[in-house]
Design a protein around this motif. Structure first.
Motif, PDB file in Angstrom:
ATOM      1  N   UNK A 194       0.825  -1.186   0.009  1.00  0.00           N
ATOM      2  CA  UNK A 194      -0.050  -0.068   0.063  1.00  0.00           C
ATOM      3  C   UNK A 194       0.966   1.511   0.064  1.00  0.00           C
ATOM      4  N   UNK A 195       2.102   1.276   0.220  1.00  0.00           N
ATOM      5  CA  UNK A 195       2.777   2.529   0.347  1.00  0.00           C
ATOM      6  C   UNK A 195       3.873   2.878  -0.448  1.00  0.00           C
ATOM      7  N   UNK A 196       4.362   2.187  -1.568  1.00  0.00           N
ATOM      8  CA  UNK A 196       5.461   2.708  -2.258  1.00  0.00           C
ATOM      9  C   UNK A 196       5.327   3.808  -3.140  1.00  0.00           C
ATOM     10  N   UNK A 207       1.433  12.334   3.758  1.00  0.00           N
ATOM     11  CA  UNK A 207       0.206  13.340   3.651  1.00  0.00           C
ATOM     12  C   UNK A 207      -0.698  12.939   4.865  1.00  0.00           C
ATOM     13  N   UNK A 208      -0.458  11.776   5.511  1.00  0.00           N
ATOM     14  CA  UNK A 208      -1.422  11.622   6.633  1.00  0.00           C
ATOM     15  C   UNK A 208      -1.218  12.366   7.686  1.00  0.00           C
ATOM     16  N   UNK A 246      -5.101  -0.177  -3.116  1.00  0.00           N
ATOM     17  CA  UNK A 246      -5.128   1.209  -2.996  1.00  0.00           C
ATOM     18  C   UNK A 246      -3.732   1.578  -2.324  1.00  0.00           C
ATOM     19  N   UNK A 247      -3.294   2.733  -2.943  1.00  0.00           N
ATOM     20  CA  UNK A 247      -2.061   3.577  -2.347  1.00  0.00           C
ATOM     21  C   UNK A 247      -2.400   4.337  -1.251  1.00  0.00           C
ATOM     22  N   UNK A 248      -1.581   4.355  -0.242  1.00  0.00           N
ATOM     23  CA  UNK A 248      -1.681   5.307   0.874  1.00  0.00           C
ATOM     24  C   UNK A 248      -0.167   5.985   0.864  1.00  0.00           C
TER      25      UNK A 248
END
Length: 373
Positions: free
Chosen positions: A183-185, A256-257, A250-252
């Protein structure tokens, strides 16, 4: 170099199969293995010979990638080699590789975050794209020499690597680590496996490799490789990768969190902007007792105050202790701050209370993937 084009990695002994990957629409990457050990005259002479031969035999249109082994360097505090010396090895090796025509650097089979960081901090000095593959332990839940997979990924991604991934001779082990990071790359993910099919007939091996590649592509691995495979297997695998749809996970973007992601060797720390640091403690060669005291007192983060460039070595010696709480560094000296961020084995926090100008503070932090709070 088109970093977004899907890539297929091949061993040097598979160089004649590079056109097979290119015919499938992929960018072939020929990984040229350089020797274990540290850079010296003997090592350099052998590396020059290897790279010159590879450059002459590399098929047209193929990316020549210098493969630097990472798993054998045992650095402080887990071995005797100073971390800075490990970084210097990779820097010298990468500069030599660039001089001899390499297009990229692969820091290969790092078993720990410490090994991978040394490779990245050194190799990036050559100015070539740096890829990292890490080796996995057990069923895929941890790094081979210990450490958290997601923590290593976050730390290395923020250091500016061009791609991140995993190597395992057993393909099934790669599923869990790929799921962790999928989810994070913000960079391509790599999955490299090896042909261990033995005497299976070719139709079965083709089907096996095609399905393996498709499963790994579904988990985000748009760059892959099967080392040891022959032409029928590579053709099936390359075609499967070229036809695989984009990853649907889905990418996270954790940057930006609302949470701030810091990382130590053993875990990712999910922080909010209101985190409170401990009172600053001096940076010393043995901080174990002080670190344990702060942990027992329930501090949210340990604030360490380096004052001289030599303090980086103290952090290197204490990395094994700095694993249970996020580490924040407060310094009014640029060289001291630079040295501890260089040495810290994770994604550090830089304390914004520093008297250094804000722009300079951000610049130093960005160099090591740290976050200013």
């Amino acid at each position: 170099m088109d970093i977004h084009r899907r890539r297929f990695f091949l061993e040097y002994i598979q160089r004649e199969l590079c056109p097979v990957a290119e015919a499938a629409g992929l960018q072939p990457v020929l990984a040229v293995p350089l020797a274990e050990g540290l850079f010296d005259e003997v090592w350099a002479a052998q590396a020059k010979k290897t790279l010159e031969e590879a450059k002459g035999r590399c098929p047209a249109g193929t990316e020549l990638c210098a493969q630097l082994p990472a798993g054998g360097l045992l650095m402080e505090p887990y071995g005797e080699l100073p971390f800075a010396q490990g970084v210097a090895h990779y820097a010298a090796a990468a500069r030599l590789a660039k001089k001899k025509g390499a297009d990229s650097i692969l820091v290969h089979r790092a078993g720990s975050l410490l090994q991978a960081r040394a490779g990245v901090l050194g190799a990036r000095q050559a100015g070539l794209p740096v890829y990292v593959t890490m080796e996995i332990a057990g069923e895929g839940e941890d790094l081979l020499r210990g450490g958290n997979i997601l923590s290593a990924f976050v730390t290395l991604q923020e250091l500016g690597i061009a791609a991140f991934g995993f190597y395992s001779a057993v393909a099934g082990i790669l599923q869990e680590p790929l799921e962790m990071v999928a989810p994070y790359p913000r960079v391509p993910l790599i999955a490299i496996t090896r042909d261990l099919t033995g005497g299976l007939p070719i139709p079965e091996t083709q089907e096996l490799f095609a399905s393996r590649v498709a499963r790994q592509a579904a988990l985000g691995a748009a760059w892959q490789g099967i080392w040891g495979g022959g032409e029928p297997e590579i053709q099936a695998a390359a075609c499967a990768l070229a036809k695989a749809p984009p990853c649907a996970i889905p990418l996270v973007n954790y940057l930006s969190e609302e949470e701030i992601w810091a990382a130590g060797e053993q875990q990712v720390f999910y922080l909010d902007g209101g985190i409170e640091f401990s009172d600053p403690i001096p940076c010393e060669s043995d901080m174990a007792d002080e670190i344990i005291r702060l942990e027992h007192e329930g501090e949210e983060a340990i604030c360490i105050q380096p004052e001289t460039p030599e303090d980086g070595y103290s952090i290197s010696r204490n990395n094994a202790n700095l694993i249970r709480l996020p580490a924040a560094f407060l310094s009014d000296d640029e060289e001291a701050l630079d040295s501890v961020l260089f040495a810290y084995n994770g994604r550090a926090i830089v304390d914004s209370r520093s008297l250094l100008p804000e722009e300079r503070l951000e610049e130093i932090a960005r160099r090591y993937g740290a976050v200013v709070i």
